[in-house]
Design a protein around this motif. Structure first.
Motif, PDB file in Angstrom:
ATOM      1  N   ASP A   1       0.755  -0.836  -0.186  1.00  0.00           N
ATOM      2  CA  ASP A   1       0.307  -0.221  -0.064  1.00  0.00           C
ATOM      3  C   ASP A   1       0.484   1.348  -0.369  1.00  0.00           C
ATOM      4  O   ASP A   1       0.465   2.240   0.007  1.00  0.00           O
ATOM      5  N   SER A   2       2.511   0.888  -0.359  1.00  0.00           N
ATOM      6  CA  SER A   2       3.452   2.061  -0.375  1.00  0.00           C
ATOM      7  C   SER A   2       4.394   1.864  -1.258  1.00  0.00           C
ATOM      8  O   SER A   2       3.976   0.422  -1.320  1.00  0.00           O
ATOM      9  N   CYS A   3       4.461   2.552  -1.430  1.00  0.00           N
ATOM     10  CA  CYS A   3       5.761   2.173  -2.716  1.00  0.00           C
ATOM     11  C   CYS A   3       6.190   4.360  -3.280  1.00  0.00           C
ATOM     12  O   CYS A   3       6.168   5.066  -3.102  1.00  0.00           O
TER      13      CYS A   3
ATOM     14  N   ALA B   1       6.510   7.787  -2.604  1.00  0.00           N
ATOM     15  CA  ALA B   1       7.197   7.872  -2.769  1.00  0.00           C
ATOM     16  C   ALA B   1       7.770   8.490  -3.675  1.00  0.00           C
ATOM     17  O   ALA B   1       7.743   7.385  -4.591  1.00  0.00           O
ATOM     18  N   THR B   2       8.785   9.381  -4.123  1.00  0.00           N
ATOM     19  CA  THR B   2       9.687   9.809  -4.915  1.00  0.00           C
ATOM     20  C   THR B   2      11.457   9.909  -4.846  1.00  0.00           C
ATOM     21  O   THR B   2      11.497  10.923  -3.544  1.00  0.00           O
ATOM     22  N   ILE B   3      11.795  10.476  -5.555  1.00  0.00           N
ATOM     23  CA  ILE B   3      12.886  11.422  -5.529  1.00  0.00           C
ATOM     24  C   ILE B   3      12.819  12.593  -6.147  1.00  0.00           C
ATOM     25  O   ILE B   3      12.027  12.649  -6.958  1.00  0.00           O
ATOM     26  N   ASP B   4      13.814  13.668  -4.929  1.00  0.00           N
ATOM     27  CA  ASP B   4      12.907  15.344  -6.339  1.00  0.00           C
ATOM     28  C   ASP B   4      13.736  15.833  -7.477  1.00  0.00           C
ATOM     29  O   ASP B   4      12.969  16.103  -8.303  1.00  0.00           O
TER      30      ASP B   4
ATOM     31  N   LEU C   1      16.493   4.700  -3.441  1.00  0.00           N
ATOM     32  CA  LEU C   1      15.387   5.174  -2.656  1.00  0.00           C
ATOM     33  C   LEU C   1      14.616   4.346  -1.773  1.00  0.00           C
ATOM     34  O   LEU C   1      13.933   4.033  -1.281  1.00  0.00           O
ATOM     35  N   ALA C   2      14.176   3.299  -3.345  1.00  0.00           N
ATOM     36  CA  ALA C   2      12.990   1.745  -2.375  1.00  0.00           C
ATOM     37  C   ALA C   2      13.958   1.184  -1.945  1.00  0.00           C
ATOM     38  O   ALA C   2      13.299   1.029  -1.245  1.00  0.00           O
ATOM     39  N   GLN C   3      15.464   0.700  -2.375  1.00  0.00           N
ATOM     40  CA  GLN C   3      16.078  -0.208  -1.160  1.00  0.00           C
ATOM     41  C   GLN C   3      15.860   0.425  -0.045  1.00  0.00           C
ATOM     42  O   GLN C   3      15.953   0.026   1.252  1.00  0.00           O
ATOM     43  N   GLU C   4      16.688   1.950   0.308  1.00  0.00           N
ATOM     44  CA  GLU C   4      16.877   3.148   1.277  1.00  0.00           C
ATOM     45  C   GLU C   4      15.731   2.489   1.759  1.00  0.00           C
ATOM     46  O   GLU C   4      15.382   2.173   3.698  1.00  0.00           O
ATOM     47  N   LEU C   5      14.306   2.749   1.466  1.00  0.00           N
ATOM     48  CA  LEU C   5      12.730   2.740   2.659  1.00  0.00           C
ATOM     49  C   LEU C   5      12.127   1.287   2.897  1.00  0.00           C
ATOM     50  O   LEU C   5      11.369   1.128   3.401  1.00  0.00           O
ATOM     51  N   ASP C   6      12.702   0.611   2.016  1.00  0.00           N
ATOM     52  CA  ASP C   6      12.276  -0.701   2.008  1.00  0.00           C
ATOM     53  C   ASP C   6      11.103  -0.725   1.386  1.00  0.00           C
ATOM     54  O   ASP C   6       9.802  -2.032   2.290  1.00  0.00           O
ATOM     55  N   LEU C   7      10.769   0.103   0.091  1.00  0.00           N
ATOM     56  CA  LEU C   7       9.781   0.168  -0.290  1.00  0.00           C
ATOM     57  C   LEU C   7       9.589  -1.252  -1.884  1.00  0.00           C
ATOM     58  O   LEU C   7      11.276  -1.124  -1.902  1.00  0.00           O
ATOM     59  N   PRO C   8       8.835  -1.342  -2.219  1.00  0.00           N
ATOM     60  CA  PRO C   8       8.727  -1.496  -3.339  1.00  0.00           C
ATOM     61  C   PRO C   8       8.435  -0.629  -5.271  1.00  0.00           C
ATOM     62  O   PRO C   8       8.109   0.827  -4.068  1.00  0.00           O
TER      63      PRO C   8
END
Length: 167
Positions: free
Chosen positions: A7-9, A44-47, A116-123
């Motif tokens: 539910d977050s990515c 989430a995304t990168i700037d 960012l996905a790796q850092e936040l542990d999100l898909p």
């Protein structure tokens, strides 16, 4: 409801662009957009995505007159206006992305999303099949439904046929 790994990515530029331009996978991208509006998912995304989205929408939306000047101007704000969590590209993130780019042979901006996905542990949700193939061993990554189409299915069937020795 969007079929996302969670539910977050983390979302990359290709997904955001499909909110405005009808390219493969746009239906799935717009389901995610609707889920974001109704707050049933978080993104989430990168700037850097802000600049990249603006550049791509200028080329793929404004110049071919698929978007008016006002629509284009509004579209470049959408990441912020819809409450996407935007993470800064600081020196540490940039260095980690450079290492990913070097070891995984990723484009630098793709490495920022993967990192960012790796850092936040999100898909990571992407429109890039090649990125999925390159990063699938280090993060959970999903390609928008509808991307790849018949060609991807044909390539998969051909590879399977070759693996079975039937070709």
């Amino acid at each position: 409801m969007t079929v996302v790994v969670a539910d977050s990515c983390v979302v990359d530029t290709g997904v955001f662009v499909r909110w405005f331009v009808d390219q493969e996978g746009f239906e799935h991208a717009r389901e995610l957009q609707a889920d974001l509006v109704t707050e049933t998912t978080t993104v989430a995304t990168i700037d850097f995505a802000r600049v990249e989205v603006a550049g791509v929408l200028r080329k793929k939306g404004l110049l071919p007159k698929l978007l008016t000047e006002d629509e284009f101007a509004a579209a470049v704000r959408v990441i912020d206006d819809l409450g996407v969590t935007v993470h800064e590209t600081d020196a540490d993130r940039l260095e980690r992305a450079a290492r990913l780019a070097a070891t995984k042979m990723l484009r630098m901006y793709d490495a920022l999303f993967v990192g960012l996905a790796q850092e936040l542990d999100l898909p990571l949700l992407t429109s890039d099949v090649k990125l999925k193939n390159a990063a699938a061993d280090i993060i959970d990554i999903e390609v928008l439904r509808g991307v790849g189409g018949r060609r991807a299915a044909a390539d998969a069937l051909s590879a399977e046929t070759n693996d079975l020795g039937l070709a």
